[in-house]
Write a protein that holds these residues in place. Structure first.
Motif, mmCIF file in Angstrom:
data_model
loop_
_atom_site.group_PDB
_atom_site.id
_atom_site.type_symbol
_atom_site.label_atom_id
_atom_site.label_comp_id
_atom_site.label_asym_id
_atom_site.label_seq_id
_atom_site.Cartn_x
_atom_site.Cartn_y
_atom_site.Cartn_z
ATOM 1 N N GLN A 157 29.317 -90.596 -40.153
ATOM 2 C CA GLN A 157 29.790 -91.012 -41.584
ATOM 3 C C GLN A 157 30.263 -92.195 -41.888
ATOM 4 O O GLN A 157 30.187 -92.864 -42.924
ATOM 5 C CB GLN A 157 30.497 -89.628 -42.179
ATOM 6 C CG GLN A 157 29.885 -88.547 -42.085
ATOM 7 C CD GLN A 157 30.752 -87.134 -42.424
ATOM 8 O OE1 GLN A 157 32.041 -87.349 -42.338
ATOM 9 N NE2 GLN A 157 30.206 -86.138 -42.812
ATOM 10 N N ALA B 69 32.032 -82.335 -40.456
ATOM 11 C CA ALA B 69 31.825 -81.162 -40.647
ATOM 12 C C ALA B 69 32.318 -80.053 -39.679
ATOM 13 O O ALA B 69 32.168 -78.796 -39.799
ATOM 14 C CB ALA B 69 30.275 -80.970 -40.401
ATOM 15 N N ASN C 298 36.512 -88.378 -42.248
ATOM 16 C CA ASN C 298 35.040 -88.609 -41.826
ATOM 17 C C ASN C 298 34.797 -88.740 -40.787
ATOM 18 O O ASN C 298 35.585 -89.212 -39.724
ATOM 19 C CB ASN C 298 34.590 -89.796 -42.551
ATOM 20 C CG ASN C 298 35.284 -91.116 -42.440
ATOM 21 O OD1 ASN C 298 36.146 -90.985 -41.747
ATOM 22 N ND2 ASN C 298 34.710 -92.158 -42.805
ATOM 23 N N ARG D 176 27.179 -80.457 -35.253
ATOM 24 C CA ARG D 176 27.502 -81.233 -36.430
ATOM 25 C C ARG D 176 26.446 -81.324 -37.282
ATOM 26 O O ARG D 176 26.573 -81.295 -38.683
ATOM 27 C CB ARG D 176 28.065 -82.700 -36.027
ATOM 28 C CG ARG D 176 28.302 -83.740 -37.232
ATOM 29 C CD ARG D 176 27.195 -84.469 -37.410
ATOM 30 N NE ARG D 176 27.506 -85.763 -38.299
ATOM 31 C CZ ARG D 176 26.784 -86.687 -38.748
ATOM 32 N NH1 ARG D 176 25.578 -86.568 -38.359
ATOM 33 N NH2 ARG D 176 27.202 -87.520 -39.590
ATOM 34 N N ASN D 177 25.165 -81.576 -36.773
ATOM 35 C CA ASN D 177 23.943 -81.683 -37.774
ATOM 36 C C ASN D 177 23.675 -80.327 -38.419
ATOM 37 O O ASN D 177 23.182 -80.384 -39.338
ATOM 38 C CB ASN D 177 22.836 -82.489 -37.098
ATOM 39 C CG ASN D 177 22.877 -83.915 -36.612
ATOM 40 O OD1 ASN D 177 23.848 -84.389 -37.349
ATOM 41 N ND2 ASN D 177 22.375 -84.127 -35.647
ATOM 42 N N ARG E 170 25.566 -78.047 -39.198
ATOM 43 C CA ARG E 170 26.353 -77.539 -39.968
ATOM 44 C C ARG E 170 26.123 -78.553 -41.486
ATOM 45 O O ARG E 170 26.272 -77.865 -42.482
ATOM 46 C CB ARG E 170 27.999 -77.879 -39.833
ATOM 47 C CG ARG E 170 28.204 -76.988 -38.545
ATOM 48 C CD ARG E 170 29.898 -76.965 -38.255
ATOM 49 N NE ARG E 170 30.278 -76.042 -37.531
ATOM 50 C CZ ARG E 170 31.449 -75.673 -37.223
ATOM 51 N NH1 ARG E 170 32.419 -76.047 -38.017
ATOM 52 N NH2 ARG E 170 31.846 -74.675 -36.376
ATOM 53 N N LEU E 171 25.721 -79.848 -41.219
ATOM 54 C CA LEU E 171 25.636 -80.589 -42.457
ATOM 55 C C LEU E 171 24.272 -80.316 -43.291
ATOM 56 O O LEU E 171 23.988 -80.251 -44.477
ATOM 57 C CB LEU E 171 25.642 -81.915 -42.088
ATOM 58 C CG LEU E 171 26.960 -82.540 -41.584
ATOM 59 C CD1 LEU E 171 26.905 -83.775 -41.322
ATOM 60 C CD2 LEU E 171 27.823 -82.720 -43.005
#
Length: 351
Positions: free
Chosen positions: A204, A219, A225, A294-295, A297-298
């Motif tokens: 981010q 996330a 961020n 992380r991906n 969750r996003l």
């Protein structure tokens, strides 16, 4: 199998079963100066609709003799005309060769697929027949071929030793599950780690340059961020995962940020010592699994608790370790104990 029968089939263009290009197709490709493309048609035609038969060495030699002759001299014989050994021709393209497949190895690959069907497709017609008629309640790994068994079945049994290093049998939870092990996961992990070290992941803080007015938040923890420095391993979520992983290593003094970890690891000699191998696997897997979480969750609105993610990483590392052949030593026995494994017969086993 008579090689003269093969030649007659090729000459008449009847190639559906043999998957060899017809003479007419060879001539068309020669006119276009595409010899390698012609040979590649030998591989690309689907061979999965037929039960593969074990080809004898003499048959393979005669068929490859035809292919060599076509590649080097456009005739049946290429004796003395080959510029490169056929074994080298069959190396992959990424190793600087033509990428043609060795007929012997490809034949064994198709036979191994039948083993995969036996172990994983037990509800299919083929799987049911094998399990009822051939296995009859016994394990495929323990059964011995009978004197009345077909040559094809005996060849499948003989391939077990080649298949075993790539298969893990998980008998937990009262059922048998077959896990096929590859190196692809390790390559992906190393690639993600490489991008993280170079700070080239799409985090981010990098996206903020393109969207200066957008508010970003991690996330995993939601506090700020995300960035490479934050994700590995300053974030509360990733820090708990990293602390768990460090408890499974002998080098527990590693810092909690990726640049420092890589700097410390660079001081140790690159060797095949069991702990050096485990360190490399664990660091790459930790970075990959956290980035993947992380991906998820996003972009997929799916999340895992840190303890669950730690368990996934642990299981992955264990599955990688059981593929290695290692000699018994104090370090190996300590590694087995820390990762809940057992050393036996030059390798690790799941307890």
């Amino acid at each position: 199998m008579d090689i003269h029968f093969v030649r007659e089939k090729v000459a008449r263009g009847e190639v559906r079963v043999l998957h060899v290009p017809s003479v007419f197709k060879m001539q068309i490709f020669l006119l276009k100066a595409c010899r390698v493309s012609c040979l590649m048609t030998f591989e690309t035609v689907s061979a999965y609709d037929h039960f593969p038969l074990k080809l004898y060495g003499c048959v393979i030699d005669d068929i490859e003799k035809l292919l060599k002759g076509f590649l080097w001299s456009q005739s049946e014989s290429s004796k003395g005309k080959a510029k490169v050994a056929w074994k080298s021709v069959c190396y992959p393209k990424d190793q600087g060769s033509l990428g043609l497949k060795s007929l012997k190895e490809w034949n064994e690959t198709l036979l191994v697929k039948q083993i995969w069907r036996i172990l994983t497709q037990k509800e299919s017609l083929w799987g049911k027949w094998v399990n009822v008629v051939k296995l009859n309640g016994r394990s495929f790994w323990d059964i011995q071929p009978g004197s009345n068994d077909s040559c094809g079945w005996k060849f499948l049994i003989a391939l077990r030793e080649k298949v075993k290093p790539h298969v893990c049998v998980d008998r937990r939870n009262g059922r048998e599950e077959i896990l096929w092990l590859t190196n692809e996961g390790r390559k992906v992990h190393a690639f993600v780690l490489w991008l993280a070290v170079l700070n080239r992941l799409s985090t981010q803080d990098r996206m903020q340059v393109w969207y200066p007015h957008k508010m970003f938040s991690c996330a995993l923890c939601g506090k700020t961020n995300d960035s490479v420095k934050h994700l590995f391993f300053q974030c509360d979520y990733s820090a708990s995962v990293w602390n768990f992983l460090k408890s499974k290593l002998v080098f527990r003094g590693l810092p909690n940020h990726l640049p420092g970890i890589m700097q410390d690891m660079a001081q140790y000699p690159f060797s095949n010592n069991i702990w050096c191998i485990i360190n490399r696997i664990v660091i790459a897997a930790g970075v990959y699994f956290i980035w993947n979480e992380r991906n998820c969750r996003l972009f997929a609105q799916k999340e895992k608790d840190a303890a669950v993610l730690c368990g996934d990483i642990k299981e992955y590392v264990k599955l990688k370790l059981i593929t290695f052949k290692v000699k018994k030593s104090v370090a190996v026995l300590k590694a087995a104990k820390m990762w809940d494994l057992q050393w036996q017969d030059m390798g690790f086993r799941i307890v």
